[in-house]
Design a protein around this motif. Structure first.
Motif, PDB file in Angstrom:
ATOM      1  N   HIS A  57       0.850  -1.185   0.000  1.00  0.00           N
ATOM      2  CA  HIS A  57       0.000   0.000   0.000  1.00  0.00           C
ATOM      3  C   HIS A  57       0.887   1.237   0.000  1.00  0.00           C
ATOM      4  O   HIS A  57       2.084   1.169   0.300  1.00  0.00           O
ATOM      5  CB  HIS A  57      -0.915   0.003   1.225  1.00  0.00           C
ATOM      6  CG  HIS A  57      -1.639  -1.291   1.417  1.00  0.00           C
ATOM      7  ND1 HIS A  57      -1.210  -2.254   2.299  1.00  0.00           N
ATOM      8  CD2 HIS A  57      -2.750  -1.787   0.813  1.00  0.00           C
ATOM      9  CE1 HIS A  57      -2.027  -3.292   2.244  1.00  0.00           C
ATOM     10  NE2 HIS A  57      -2.967  -3.035   1.352  1.00  0.00           N
ATOM     11  N   CYS A  58       0.264   2.362  -0.277  1.00  0.00           N
ATOM     12  CA  CYS A  58       1.041   3.593  -0.423  1.00  0.00           C
ATOM     13  C   CYS A  58       1.750   3.976   0.867  1.00  0.00           C
ATOM     14  O   CYS A  58       2.847   4.536   0.827  1.00  0.00           O
ATOM     15  CB  CYS A  58       0.125   4.727  -0.880  1.00  0.00           C
ATOM     16  SG  CYS A  58       1.009   6.209  -1.402  1.00  0.00           S
ATOM     17  N   ASP A  59       1.145   3.676   2.020  1.00  0.00           N
ATOM     18  CA  ASP A  59       1.747   4.182   3.258  1.00  0.00           C
ATOM     19  C   ASP A  59       3.100   3.556   3.551  1.00  0.00           C
ATOM     20  O   ASP A  59       4.062   4.261   3.844  1.00  0.00           O
ATOM     21  CB  ASP A  59       0.789   4.031   4.443  1.00  0.00           C
ATOM     22  CG  ASP A  59       0.587   2.602   4.901  1.00  0.00           C
ATOM     23  OD1 ASP A  59       0.362   1.735   4.034  1.00  0.00           O
ATOM     24  OD2 ASP A  59       0.642   2.354   6.123  1.00  0.00           O
ATOM     25  N   SER A 133      -0.917   6.598   9.597  1.00  0.00           N
ATOM     26  CA  SER A 133      -0.492   5.318   9.045  1.00  0.00           C
ATOM     27  C   SER A 133       1.008   5.186   9.283  1.00  0.00           C
ATOM     28  O   SER A 133       1.624   6.022   9.965  1.00  0.00           O
ATOM     29  CB  SER A 133      -0.796   5.263   7.548  1.00  0.00           C
ATOM     30  OG  SER A 133       0.032   6.196   6.843  1.00  0.00           O
ATOM     31  N   VAL A 175      -2.408  10.206   2.465  1.00  0.00           N
ATOM     32  CA  VAL A 175      -1.973   8.806   2.518  1.00  0.00           C
ATOM     33  C   VAL A 175      -2.417   8.176   3.829  1.00  0.00           C
ATOM     34  O   VAL A 175      -2.906   7.038   3.861  1.00  0.00           O
ATOM     35  CB  VAL A 175      -0.450   8.712   2.342  1.00  0.00           C
ATOM     36  CG1 VAL A 175       0.032   7.269   2.495  1.00  0.00           C
ATOM     37  CG2 VAL A 175      -0.027   9.266   0.978  1.00  0.00           C
ATOM     38  N   VAL A 178      -6.378   7.656   3.675  1.00  0.00           N
ATOM     39  CA  VAL A 178      -6.792   6.586   2.764  1.00  0.00           C
ATOM     40  C   VAL A 178      -6.466   5.224   3.363  1.00  0.00           C
ATOM     41  O   VAL A 178      -7.290   4.304   3.341  1.00  0.00           O
ATOM     42  CB  VAL A 178      -6.115   6.754   1.391  1.00  0.00           C
ATOM     43  CG1 VAL A 178      -6.326   5.512   0.522  1.00  0.00           C
ATOM     44  CG2 VAL A 178      -6.652   7.990   0.678  1.00  0.00           C
ATOM     45  N   ASP A 179      -5.274   5.072   3.925  1.00  0.00           N
ATOM     46  CA  ASP A 179      -4.887   3.771   4.465  1.00  0.00           C
ATOM     47  C   ASP A 179      -5.730   3.385   5.677  1.00  0.00           C
ATOM     48  O   ASP A 179      -5.958   2.199   5.926  1.00  0.00           O
ATOM     49  CB  ASP A 179      -3.408   3.772   4.848  1.00  0.00           C
ATOM     50  CG  ASP A 179      -2.873   2.363   5.036  1.00  0.00           C
ATOM     51  OD1 ASP A 179      -2.630   1.680   4.018  1.00  0.00           O
ATOM     52  OD2 ASP A 179      -2.724   1.931   6.192  1.00  0.00           O
ATOM     53  N   THR A 196      -5.772   9.027  -7.353  1.00  0.00           N
ATOM     54  CA  THR A 196      -4.941   9.497  -6.252  1.00  0.00           C
ATOM     55  C   THR A 196      -3.636   8.703  -6.216  1.00  0.00           C
ATOM     56  O   THR A 196      -3.516   7.636  -6.820  1.00  0.00           O
ATOM     57  CB  THR A 196      -5.657   9.335  -4.909  1.00  0.00           C
ATOM     58  OG1 THR A 196      -5.853   7.924  -4.666  1.00  0.00           O
ATOM     59  CG2 THR A 196      -7.004  10.037  -4.917  1.00  0.00           C
ATOM     60  N   SER A 198      -2.491   6.993  -3.793  1.00  0.00           N
ATOM     61  CA  SER A 198      -2.747   5.685  -3.184  1.00  0.00           C
ATOM     62  C   SER A 198      -3.349   4.709  -4.182  1.00  0.00           C
ATOM     63  O   SER A 198      -2.991   3.517  -4.208  1.00  0.00           O
ATOM     64  CB  SER A 198      -3.675   5.840  -1.977  1.00  0.00           C
ATOM     65  OG  SER A 198      -3.043   6.579  -0.940  1.00  0.00           O
ATOM     66  N   LYS A 199      -4.265   5.186  -5.025  1.00  0.00           N
ATOM     67  CA  LYS A 199      -4.858   4.334  -6.058  1.00  0.00           C
ATOM     68  C   LYS A 199      -3.802   3.892  -7.056  1.00  0.00           C
ATOM     69  O   LYS A 199      -3.766   2.720  -7.475  1.00  0.00           O
ATOM     70  CB  LYS A 199      -5.980   5.089  -6.776  1.00  0.00           C
ATOM     71  CG  LYS A 199      -7.216   5.343  -5.942  1.00  0.00           C
ATOM     72  CD  LYS A 199      -8.090   4.109  -5.880  1.00  0.00           C
ATOM     73  CE  LYS A 199      -9.438   4.441  -5.255  1.00  0.00           C
ATOM     74  NZ  LYS A 199     -10.301   3.251  -5.167  1.00  0.00           N
TER      75      LYS A 199
END
Length: 372
Positions: A57-59, A133, A175, A178-179, A196, A198-199
């Motif tokens: 994931h982005c985080d 996150s 971020v 979203v997480d 985004t 994150s997407k």
């Protein structure tokens, strides 16, 4: 011993090092146990960052990127695993392990007992109340050093502090939210946002029906993507946002020289102003607030007069240009307003133009008079 070593090698997913400036791919070496007996194993001297394997994931991608900007983690190997035995030997662990313990460099946020925010973990020194996150936790504890590294500033100076706040508000907090499954608004969205950061990081994971399910090389690609955008964000705020802020500050300081009401400012030169204006009005307790902004058109001697919105994200204005002027131009507008040199007023009344600064100022002052 060989069997145990084979299992550990399969469990320990890792990435090559990523250089802070150019994100080039390097090589890392994970030194494994030399004996199957825990009493006889020797810890590797290589620095390691632990995070979970599987779908990324982005985080944690951002967390790992930020850490590798710092000298102590620049050449670190990233170990992607959920094996507690492997994570135990990592120098720092993010987004896995079920612990938040800065003293032990454990930065997970999934445990039920964790509800930390920037506000709560700084004893109210920071205003943000979004649950952190792994990216936010790394930013909280290392952010000033990270910003100073990218922006080439001193860790403790005011520029670094302002950049730190801007980058959290405009990059890292999203971020975090979203997480943690926190929506940016209440109610049902009118349309789907699927672009985004994150997407986009999420789409770099292997598809469910992809023959190649190996995510380690894709994790490295994700670090490059998020790292590029994060670095660009920091540098944009340093090189464009902060100079613009200084221009808005000067315009506010001299507003009574423009008009005695103090409700009109003149930007010299033009710069993006909406975000700065709202923040500085609040910070400097500006009253009455600003209603119109004057600036010269780029590559022209003509001037614009623009209404200030009631909020940076909405289209309603504090005071609009007069409705009777809306949608008219040139001589018709000048005759209607009694102001020479008029060029146009938008149909919605949020912006207009004049051939001269004096004319644009008269359009603003007349609008203030007519709203009384």
């Amino acid at each position: 011993m060989i069997s145990r070593l084979s299992v550990l090698l399969r469990q320990a997913s890792f990435l090559g090092s990523v250089e802070a400036g150019n994100l080039q791919r390097g090589r890392g070496l994970l030194c494994m146990m030399q004996s199957a007996s825990p009493a006889k194993k020797h810890r590797s001297t290589a620095v390691t960052i632990g995070t979970h394997n599987g779908t990324f994931h982005c985080d944690e991608v951002l967390a790992c990127y930020m850490l590798k900007l710092l000298p102590e983690y620049k050449d670190a190997t990233i170990i992607r695993t959920r094996d507690p035995a492997l994570l135990k030997d990592c120098d720092i662990v993010v987004d896995v392990g079920g612990q938040y313990d800065p003293a032990a460099h454990k930065y997970d946020h999934h445990q039920r007992t964790f509800d930390g925010t920037m506000q709560s973990l700084t004893d109210g020194k920071k205003p943000w109340t979004t649950k952190l996150s792994s990216a936010g936790l790394v930013y909280l504890h290392f952010g000033h050093r990270i910003i100073a590294t990218i922006a080439d500033t001193n860790e403790d100076d005011s520029t670094t502090g302002e950049l730190y706040n801007c980058v959290y508000t405009n990059f890292v907090e999203e971020v975090d939210a979203v997480d943690n499954g926190i929506n940016d608004r209440d109610g049902t969205p009118r349309y789907k946002v699927s672009t985004t950061i994150s997407k986009r990081i999420g789409r770099l994971n292997p598809a469910w029906n992809d023959d190649d399910q190996g995510a380690d090389s894709r994790f490295q690609t994700a670090m490059k993507v998020v790292g590029k955008e994060f670095t660009e964000c920091v540098l944009d705020y340093k090189n464009a946002w902060m100079p613009a802020r200084n221009i808005i500050k000067k315009a506010l300081d001299t507003r009574h020289q423009v008009d005695s009401t103090g409700e009109i400012i003149h930007l010299e030169p033009y710069c993006p102003w909406v975000e700065h204006l709202f923040e500085l009005e609040s910070k400097l307790s500006i009253s009455p607030n600003i209603k119109f902004v004057l600036y010269r058109e780029k590559d022209s001697d003509k001037y614009r007069v623009q209404a200030v919105p009631v909020h940076p994200t909405v289209f309603k204005n504090r005071v609009s240009l007069p409705e009777a002027w809306c949608g008219t131009r040139d001589s018709q507008l000048s005759e209607l307003s009694g102001i020479p040199g008029c060029v146009f007023v938008h149909a919605n009344g949020f912006i207009g133009g004049n051939q001269t600064y004096t004319g644009a100022l008269k359009m603003a002052t007349r609008a203030l008079e007519l709203k009384q």
